[in-house]
Write a protein that holds these residues in place. Structure first.
Motif, mmCIF file in Angstrom:
data_model
loop_
_atom_site.group_PDB
_atom_site.id
_atom_site.type_symbol
_atom_site.label_atom_id
_atom_site.label_comp_id
_atom_site.label_asym_id
_atom_site.label_seq_id
_atom_site.Cartn_x
_atom_site.Cartn_y
_atom_site.Cartn_z
ATOM 1 N N TYR A 288 6.602 4.866 1.698
ATOM 2 C CA TYR A 288 5.455 4.005 1.398
ATOM 3 C C TYR A 288 5.876 2.552 1.147
ATOM 4 C CZ TYR A 288 1.135 2.279 -0.607
ATOM 5 O OH TYR A 288 0.009 1.547 -0.836
ATOM 6 N N LYS A 289 6.810 2.342 0.250
ATOM 7 C CA LYS A 289 7.182 0.968 -0.121
ATOM 8 C C LYS A 289 7.766 0.209 1.058
ATOM 9 C CE LYS A 289 7.882 2.129 -4.916
ATOM 10 N NZ LYS A 289 8.812 2.408 -5.980
ATOM 11 N N ASP A 290 8.591 0.902 1.883
ATOM 12 C CA ASP A 290 9.174 0.241 3.051
ATOM 13 C C ASP A 290 8.089 -0.284 3.982
ATOM 14 O OD1 ASP A 290 11.695 0.880 2.118
ATOM 15 O OD2 ASP A 290 11.953 2.605 3.440
ATOM 16 N N ILE A 291 7.087 0.540 4.225
ATOM 17 C CA ILE A 291 6.016 0.142 5.139
ATOM 18 C C ILE A 291 5.130 -0.914 4.485
ATOM 19 C CG2 ILE A 291 3.978 0.949 6.394
ATOM 20 C CD1 ILE A 291 5.385 3.697 6.576
ATOM 21 N N TYR A 292 4.761 -0.687 3.215
ATOM 22 C CA TYR A 292 3.858 -1.615 2.538
ATOM 23 C C TYR A 292 4.454 -3.022 2.465
ATOM 24 C CZ TYR A 292 0.504 -3.592 -0.661
ATOM 25 O OH TYR A 292 -0.462 -4.398 -1.209
ATOM 26 N N LEU A 293 5.753 -3.123 2.269
ATOM 27 C CA LEU A 293 6.389 -4.439 2.185
ATOM 28 C C LEU A 293 6.377 -5.168 3.526
ATOM 29 C CD1 LEU A 293 9.381 -3.678 -0.195
ATOM 30 C CD2 LEU A 293 7.345 -5.044 -0.680
ATOM 31 N N TRP B 287 0.489 1.461 -7.741
ATOM 32 C CA TRP B 287 -0.458 1.456 -6.625
ATOM 33 C C TRP B 287 -0.336 2.760 -5.847
ATOM 34 C CZ3 TRP B 287 -4.337 -1.825 -5.871
ATOM 35 C CH2 TRP B 287 -4.977 -1.852 -4.626
ATOM 36 N N ALA B 288 0.903 3.212 -5.609
ATOM 37 C CA ALA B 288 1.119 4.472 -4.893
ATOM 38 C C ALA B 288 0.579 5.642 -5.705
ATOM 39 C CB ALA B 288 2.597 4.664 -4.596
ATOM 40 N N ASP B 289 0.795 5.626 -7.032
ATOM 41 C CA ASP B 289 0.266 6.691 -7.896
ATOM 42 C C ASP B 289 -1.254 6.705 -7.860
ATOM 43 O OD1 ASP B 289 2.814 7.424 -8.601
ATOM 44 O OD2 ASP B 289 2.782 6.404 -10.549
ATOM 45 N N CYS B 290 -1.856 5.524 -7.913
ATOM 46 C CA CYS B 290 -3.318 5.405 -7.873
ATOM 47 C C CYS B 290 -3.840 5.950 -6.548
ATOM 48 C CB CYS B 290 -3.723 3.946 -8.045
ATOM 49 S SG CYS B 290 -5.494 3.649 -7.966
#
Length: 194
Positions: A32-37, A182-185
């Motif tokens: 998730y973080k890799d793509i979101y960034l 944000w990912a948890d939400c």
């Protein structure tokens, strides 16, 4: 947590539904973080995760070695993201021409945007409150009070170079805390909708 990538070595459709969902959620958290960034858009990130998961679950059983499978997963995910963005850019041009002729219910869109902005701001303030006091102070002075680096460095009795380095660390920590929230939400929302 990372046992899931070994499950990718077997055809995913052979697994039971609960295992498939667990593998997908773990995969989603991992990339998730890799793509979101790269894309800075939650919905687009979710779309890319689905496409990358499909590619990886299709290709993984054909891998000869499990060595460095996590690196391979990240590489395939990054390539999928870039390919998706190229395609998305072309699609957006076509869609923008269509929207010139169609009226969209702006009240619905503005309400959704307003709610999402409120949630994002709450999560951002929560993430900010979890930082060390000096990081919170610097970020508050800069972004909420609008002070320049020169003004902040005088108040905090730091050189501008030191302040610049600390601000970079503070922003990085804030981003890390915010993205995890944000990912948890996002995960809680998807669990509620299931």
């Amino acid at each position: 947590m990372e046992e899931w990538f070994h499950l990718l070595r077997n055809p995913i459709h052979n697994c039971d539904v609960v295992t498939q969902e667990r593998v997908y959620r773990s995969f989603s958290r991992y990339v998730y973080k890799d793509i979101y960034l790269i894309v800075y858009d939650r919905q687009l990130t979710q779309d890319i995760i689905q496409e990358a998961f499909f590619k990886i679950s299709t290709l993984a059983p054909r891998l000869r070695s499990a060595q460095n499978i996590l690196g391979w997963i990240r590489q395939v995910t990054r390539h999928t993201t870039v390919d998706f963005l190229r395609k998305w850019k072309l699609d957006r041009q076509v869609v923008s021409n269509i929207y010139d002729y169609i009226k969209v219910g702006t009240s619905e869109i503005s309400l959704v945007e307003e709610v999402e902005t409120k949630i994002r701001n709450e999560l951002l303030y929560q993430a900010l409150s979890e930082l060390k006091l000096d990081y919170r102070t610097m970020l508050h002075m800069c972004y909420l009070e609008g002070q320049s680096y020169r003004e902040i460095s005088k108040v905090l009795n730091l050189s501008e170079t030191a302040l610049n380095q600390r601000m970079a660390r503070a922003r990085k920590k804030l981003l890390k805390h915010f993205l995890s929230k944000w990912a948890d939400c996002d995960e809680r929302k998807s669990e509620r909708s299931s």
